[in-house]
Design an enzyme around this catalytic site. Structure first.
Site, PDB file in Angstrom:
ATOM      1  N   SER A  98       0.830  -1.205   0.000  1.00  0.00           N
ATOM      2  CA  SER A  98       0.000   0.000   0.000  1.00  0.00           C
ATOM      3  C   SER A  98       0.867   1.258   0.000  1.00  0.00           C
ATOM      4  O   SER A  98       1.679   1.445  -0.910  1.00  0.00           O
ATOM      5  CB  SER A  98      -0.949  -0.047   1.210  1.00  0.00           C
ATOM      6  OG  SER A  98      -1.946   0.943   1.111  1.00  0.00           O
ATOM      7  N   ASP A 222      -9.730  -5.161  -4.444  1.00  0.00           N
ATOM      8  CA  ASP A 222      -9.189  -4.102  -3.597  1.00  0.00           C
ATOM      9  C   ASP A 222     -10.028  -2.830  -3.723  1.00  0.00           C
ATOM     10  O   ASP A 222     -10.234  -2.312  -4.825  1.00  0.00           O
ATOM     11  CB  ASP A 222      -7.736  -3.814  -4.007  1.00  0.00           C
ATOM     12  CG  ASP A 222      -6.937  -3.080  -2.948  1.00  0.00           C
ATOM     13  OD1 ASP A 222      -7.535  -2.285  -2.207  1.00  0.00           O
ATOM     14  OD2 ASP A 222      -5.717  -3.302  -2.876  1.00  0.00           O
ATOM     15  N   HIS A 250      -7.649  -5.619  -0.162  1.00  0.00           N
ATOM     16  CA  HIS A 250      -6.387  -4.935   0.118  1.00  0.00           C
ATOM     17  C   HIS A 250      -5.462  -5.777   0.999  1.00  0.00           C
ATOM     18  O   HIS A 250      -4.265  -5.555   1.022  1.00  0.00           O
ATOM     19  CB  HIS A 250      -6.687  -3.596   0.799  1.00  0.00           C
ATOM     20  CG  HIS A 250      -5.584  -2.603   0.707  1.00  0.00           C
ATOM     21  ND1 HIS A 250      -4.939  -2.296  -0.476  1.00  0.00           N
ATOM     22  CD2 HIS A 250      -4.997  -1.815   1.654  1.00  0.00           C
ATOM     23  CE1 HIS A 250      -4.020  -1.374  -0.258  1.00  0.00           C
ATOM     24  NE2 HIS A 250      -4.022  -1.072   1.029  1.00  0.00           N
TER      25      HIS A 250
END
Length: 269
Positions: A98, A222, A250
């Site tokens: 991320s 995601d 995610h």
């Protein structure tokens, strides 16, 4: 082994070094708003396969110092460089999830891939988390603005809401509580400051400076860093490979952890 590494005169970064005598080194950079414990299910397995796994808590999160100040990608990538220098790391895999992926990309560009032999990006927040005039693939800017506002008004509620979109598969209540508490360990101001990067920073110009083999793992469900970001990175980064995770959001490092670990191990070789 654990360390506190000084990256500025009054700022120390927390580092956990698992299996320091491992044959191959992976330096993990976690995503927002958690800490290095996000990779627990990699740290459980990879050291037994001979890997040295190093997890850092970026400034403001986990056990690291929480200064009130600069949380730009430049600053965060400089912190990574300070850790690399302190531990004298060479020929390692830089891995980021991320926003950790965004920091890793900035490190590659700003520090000329120093010490890095391979790059692994997990649901990376790059080249832009939000939609822009010339980049239609991110989430609306308003979603990030709302996250920041909620951080300042009711951070526990924001973290709870964020946890609900983080995973695609159902998770247990105890696991949800664990994830929630990782976010609570951060400072509110650092949580907001890093989120502001999602609006204020992009990494388009960094991508052509990546010159090592790159693995991109991304969940197709995601809702935080949309799968299209992984597709865009795969097109922009030379010698990159994109692996879709069909049953993940995610949190692919947990939702499909066996596949995740295998892809990472096979990539490093």
């Amino acid at each position: 082994m654990t360390y506190y590494i000084k990256v500025e005169p009054n700022v120390k970064i927390y580092v956990e070094d698992i299996n320091p005598k491992g044959n191959k080194t992976i330096l993990f950079i976690h995503g927002w708003p958690a800490d290095h414990n996000l990779f627990e299910y990699q740290f459980n397995k990879l050291p037994a396969l001979g890997f040295r796994c190093i997890g850092i808590d970026i400034r403001g999160f986990g056990n690291s110092d929480r200064p009130f100040g600069d949380y730009s990608y430049n600053r965060l990538s400089d912190d990574v460089r300070a850790v690399v220098d302190a531990l004298k790391l060479q020929n390692f895999t830089l891995a980021g999830h991320s926003v950790g992926g965004a920091i890793a990309i900035r490190y590659m560009a700003r520090h000329h891939s120093f010490g890095v032999s391979k790059l692994a990006l997990f649901a990376p927040g790059a080249p832009s988390i939000i939609k822009r005039k010339d980049f239609p693939y991110g989430v609306p800017k308003e979603e990030i603005t709302s996250l920041i506002e909620q951080t300042y008004s009711d951070r526990p509620k924001m973290l709870q809401n964020f946890g609900e979109i983080f995973f695609f598969q159902n998770i247990t209540v105890p696991f949800s509580d664990w994830f929630f508490n990782l976010g609570l360990k951060a400072a509110g101001w650092s949580t907001a400051a890093v989120a502001k990067n999602f609006i204020n920073e992009t990494l388009f110009s960094d991508l052509n400076k990546i010159n090592v083999p790159t693995l991109i793992l991304h969940g197709i469900h995601d809702k935080v860093c949309l799968f299209e970001l992984g597709v865009a990175l795969n097109k922009a980064i030379k010698n990159s490979k994109l692996v879709p995770f069909e049953y993940s959001g995610h949190g692919l490092f947990y939702e499909e952890k066996e596949k995740f670990n295998k892809e990472l191990v096979d990539f490093i070789g």
